[in-house]
Design an enzyme around this catalytic site. Structure first.
Site, PDB file in Angstrom:
ATOM      1  CG  LEU A 114      -2.231  -0.710   1.173  1.00 18.34           C
ATOM      2  CD1 LEU A 114      -2.940  -0.649   2.518  1.00 18.34           C
ATOM      3  CD2 LEU A 114      -3.127  -0.136   0.078  1.00 18.34           C
ATOM      4  CG  ASP A 115       0.841   3.828  -3.344  1.00 21.08           C
ATOM      5  OD1 ASP A 115       1.631   2.937  -3.670  1.00 21.08           O
ATOM      6  OD2 ASP A 115      -0.018   4.306  -4.100  1.00 21.08           O
ATOM      7  CE1 TYR A 116       6.117   6.996   4.832  1.00 25.20           C
ATOM      8  CE2 TYR A 116       5.217   9.068   4.007  1.00 25.20           C
ATOM      9  CZ  TYR A 116       5.922   8.359   4.967  1.00 25.20           C
ATOM     10  OH  TYR A 116       6.426   9.006   6.070  1.00 25.20           O
TER      11      TYR A 116
END
Length: 241
Positions: free
Chosen positions: A104-106
């Site tokens: 999951l993206d930052y």
């Protein structure tokens, strides 16, 4: 306790049981120095010596499975040279070395699976798995129905046309739409790039489902172990049962 050879191999993370059966039939597996070609051969884990293509298999450690509500501002990794906060920092009491399944993206949040089950991780993240992932996405502006149809049918990105998706308009708040998007691929920043391609950049993104798992009422930063029926459902989704 005895165990079928292909099941032991799969537990050790060699491959799926079906692929392990093929490795046995192809003569690539030795038990106690002798080539075994009969799938279903029973062994004694921890006592019999199993070698696959020259690799000694060791009795795997206890497998653990956790579901985490990843908050924004955490990296889906176990190390970072830049010193950013990691998702594993949120599970300090877990003794086993676990890894996030996919990313999951930052700046994204929501359901993240962490485990030490290598075979499951490989199966779930392989492009052929087609395990569904559902996201709640707040985008800038309100997409037209035509734009939503484009998302559903497939969007041309730099790395090719996306597979068909399920897309719904859930709500509109302060002139910005809330979408629910279900995809079956795992390209880098895929949902964000899909929304940018129709001219509606993502303001906030949360994954609410991953295969049979549902985020439910968990809050950011919370985690829990998966229940037995959830583990079985994941293994089935990954075609490991």
């Amino acid at each position: 306790m005895e165990e079928r050879l292909q099941k032991f191999m799969a537990r050790c993370g060699v491959a799926s049981r079906r692929h392990c059966e093929q490795l046995i039939a192809d003569g690539q597996v030795k038990v106690n120095g002798r080539v075994v070609t009969e799938p279903g051969t029973r062994i004694r884990p921890g006592k019999d010596v199993v070698v696959v293509n020259g690799r000694l298999l060791r009795q795997p450690k206890k497998k653990v499975y956790y579901m985490l509500y990843k908050p924004r501002g955490y990296l889906s990794a176990v190390a970072d040279p830049a010193g950013r906060k990691l998702v594993t920092d949120l599970l300090p009491d877990v003794k086993q070395r676990i890894y996030p399944v996919g990313r999951l993206d930052y700046d994204s949040e929501g359901l993240l699976l962490l485990t030490n089950d290598g075979a499951l991780t490989r199966a779930l993240t392989h492009p052929s798995s087609k395990v569904s992932k559902t996201y709640r996405v707040r985008v800038q502006g309100i997409p037209s129905w035509r734009s939503l149809e484009q998302l559903a049918q497939g969007i041309e990105l730099a790395d090719g046309l996306t597979a068909p998706a399920t897309v719904g308009l859930i709500d509109v708040l302060n002139g910005n739409a809330l979408l629910e998007i279900t995809i079956h691929e795992g390209r880098n920043r895929q949902v964000r790039r899909m929304c940018e391609a129709i001219g509606h950049p993502v303001l906030r993104l949360k994954r609410i489902r991953f295969g049979p798992l549902n985020l439910g009422k968990m809050k950011a930063g919370e985690f829990r172990e998966l229940k037995n029926h959830e583990i079985r459902a994941l293994l089935a989704a990954a075609r490991l049962l």
